[in-house]
Design a protein around this motif. Sequence first.
Motif, PDB file in Angstrom:
ATOM      1  N   VAL A  82       0.802  -1.230   0.000  1.00 33.64           N
ATOM      2  CA  VAL A  82       0.000   0.000   0.000  1.00 33.64           C
ATOM      3  C   VAL A  82       0.832   1.275   0.000  1.00 33.64           C
ATOM      4  O   VAL A  82       0.270   2.354  -0.102  1.00 33.64           O
ATOM      5  CB  VAL A  82      -0.969   0.026   1.211  1.00 33.64           C
ATOM      6  N   ASP A  83       2.147   1.180   0.111  1.00 32.75           N
ATOM      7  CA  ASP A  83       2.944   2.404   0.116  1.00 32.75           C
ATOM      8  C   ASP A  83       4.238   2.192  -0.666  1.00 32.75           C
ATOM      9  O   ASP A  83       4.595   1.079  -1.023  1.00 32.75           O
ATOM     10  CB  ASP A  83       3.235   2.877   1.547  1.00 32.75           C
ATOM     11  N   ALA A  84       4.918   3.285  -0.935  1.00 36.01           N
ATOM     12  CA  ALA A  84       6.117   3.241  -1.772  1.00 36.01           C
ATOM     13  C   ALA A  84       7.234   2.405  -1.148  1.00 36.01           C
ATOM     14  O   ALA A  84       7.909   1.647  -1.846  1.00 36.01           O
ATOM     15  CB  ALA A  84       6.610   4.662  -2.039  1.00 36.01           C
ATOM     16  N   CYS A  85       7.425   2.526   0.162  1.00 38.60           N
ATOM     17  CA  CYS A  85       8.475   1.740   0.824  1.00 38.60           C
ATOM     18  C   CYS A  85       8.205   0.245   0.701  1.00 38.60           C
ATOM     19  O   CYS A  85       9.105  -0.536   0.413  1.00 38.60           O
ATOM     20  CB  CYS A  85       8.594   2.133   2.295  1.00 38.60           C
ATOM     21  N   SER A  86       6.966  -0.129   0.900  1.00 39.48           N
ATOM     22  CA  SER A  86       6.600  -1.542   0.777  1.00 39.48           C
ATOM     23  C   SER A  86       6.749  -2.014  -0.659  1.00 39.48           C
ATOM     24  O   SER A  86       7.144  -3.153  -0.913  1.00 39.48           O
ATOM     25  CB  SER A  86       5.167  -1.769   1.255  1.00 39.48           C
ATOM     26  N   HIS A  87       6.445  -1.141  -1.613  1.00 43.16           N
ATOM     27  CA  HIS A  87       6.596  -1.487  -3.027  1.00 43.16           C
ATOM     28  C   HIS A  87       8.070  -1.750  -3.350  1.00 43.16           C
ATOM     29  O   HIS A  87       8.393  -2.711  -4.042  1.00 43.16           O
ATOM     30  CB  HIS A  87       6.034  -0.371  -3.902  1.00 43.16           C
TER      31      HIS A  87
END
Length: 125
Positions: A82-87
């Motif tokens: 759900v967020d850029a870091c997780s992506h």
Amino acid sequence: MKINKLNKGDIIVNNDLKATVIDPNWKGEMYVKVKIKNSKLLLSEHLLDNWNFENPIKDNRIVSDKTFAIRLRDFVKNTQVVDACSHDEKNYLLKVSEKLLRYQIETATDKEEIEYLKSLDLWQQ
């Protein structure tokens, strides 16, 4: 092994691997935080009783399960973030799992493992 009987600095030995107790009864819960080499793990009392510290890598092969690399790759592919870091983390883990799978394909010699890879249309040699 009872967590309440462990003290900071105790050494837990299982199958030639040593874990050092960092924090017994972590945060007042029935967990113990241990350090194995440079990794920190949180173990429950159940895991302490049933944990197998045996290294799954022997002769540069993950010997415990020939399906591991493909299952890891597929799991990471299907994970929703759900967020850029997780992506970014997902992309990194996907690259690692694909490298692991490529290595498995390039180095497989076991007949059963090769047949498994062929059944997935991954065997190219």
